[in-house]
Design an enzyme around this catalytic site. Structure first.
Site, PDB file in Angstrom:
ATOM      1  N   ASP A  33       0.820  -1.209   0.000  1.00  0.00           N
ATOM      2  CA  ASP A  33       0.000   0.000   0.000  1.00  0.00           C
ATOM      3  C   ASP A  33       0.856   1.262   0.000  1.00  0.00           C
ATOM      4  OD1 ASP A  33      -2.038  -1.817   0.285  1.00  0.00           O
ATOM      5  OD2 ASP A  33      -2.803  -1.012   2.173  1.00  0.00           O
ATOM      6  N   HIS A 172       3.759  -2.260   3.163  1.00  0.00           N
ATOM      7  CA  HIS A 172       3.704  -0.891   2.655  1.00  0.00           C
ATOM      8  C   HIS A 172       5.013  -0.526   1.961  1.00  0.00           C
ATOM      9  CE1 HIS A 172       0.564  -0.943   5.740  1.00  0.00           C
ATOM     10  NE2 HIS A 172       0.009   0.077   5.101  1.00  0.00           N
TER      11      HIS A 172
END
Length: 206
Positions: A33, A172
């Site tokens: 992400d 992430h």
């Protein structure tokens, strides 16, 4: 406060979301992400390539605008991409019309039917719209790589103790998560590759 392993009762309460993807062979779905980010996302792509691993990148539209070459590399190397809003909006704190407009803004740069709400937070009106147009992808395992209060080793254990075949794992490709990610990602790939797993991208509904 966050939950590492999404409880089954939560997954059952929102059957319209994708929490995991059962597979006939041992399979892990790694997701990243908040990118693309220079220095971080290219390194992630290099490591994935070493293991012939495919993943899914939920991209922030403004980051795609700033770093189009990295985004195009993600796509060119066979990974999936998804919409993560244009400005990484928290759905609980954003008017539905503003939120939906932001998602559409990202869609111009990230033409995908996959969507993941930042922080996993959306309100009913937002969800009602999004489910008509996107496949909303949540997760089975949250690594916690964004958390400076835990060590990289603890982050790794979060994944190794909880991820199993079919799990969607959140990582992430961000500057905040980078210190943990550089330790965790190679270890996760090595561990599951030795266990006979394959790493796949989440199929786009479009």
């Amino acid at each position: 406060m966050y939950v590492i392993k999404t409880p089954q009762f939560i997954q059952s309460s929102f059957p319209g979301y994708v929490w995991r993807i059962p597979s006939a062979e041992p399979t892990l779905y790694l997701t990243f992400d908040d990118g693309p980010i220079p220095g971080v996302t290219p390194w992630v792509l290099d490591i994935l390539q070493q293991y012939q691993a495919k993943a899914t990148f939920f991209c922030v539209g403004d980051n795609v605008r700033k770093h189009p070459a990295i985004y195009h590399r993600i796509v060119a190397e066979g990974h999936a991409v998804g919409n993560h809003t244009y400005n990484h909006l928290n759905g609980w704190k954003t008017d539905a019309r503003v939120y939906i407009h932001n998602v559409r803004h990202c869609l111009r740069l990230v033409p995908s039917k996959l969507f993941r709400p930042p922080y996993g937070r959306i309100m009913p009106r937002q969800r009602a719209f999004l489910q008509r147009h996107f496949r909303i992808v949540m997760w089975d395992v949250l690594s916690g790589d964004f958390d400076p209060k835990i060590t990289a080793r603890q982050c790794l254990e979060n994944v190794l103790k909880n991820a199993e075949s079919g799990s969607i794992v959140v990582l992430h490709d961000s500057l905040k998560a980078e210190p943990h990610l550089r330790v965790v990602l190679p270890e996760v790939l090595e561990y599951y590759a030795k266990a006979g797993y394959v790493f796949r991208a989440i199929p786009d509904a479009g």
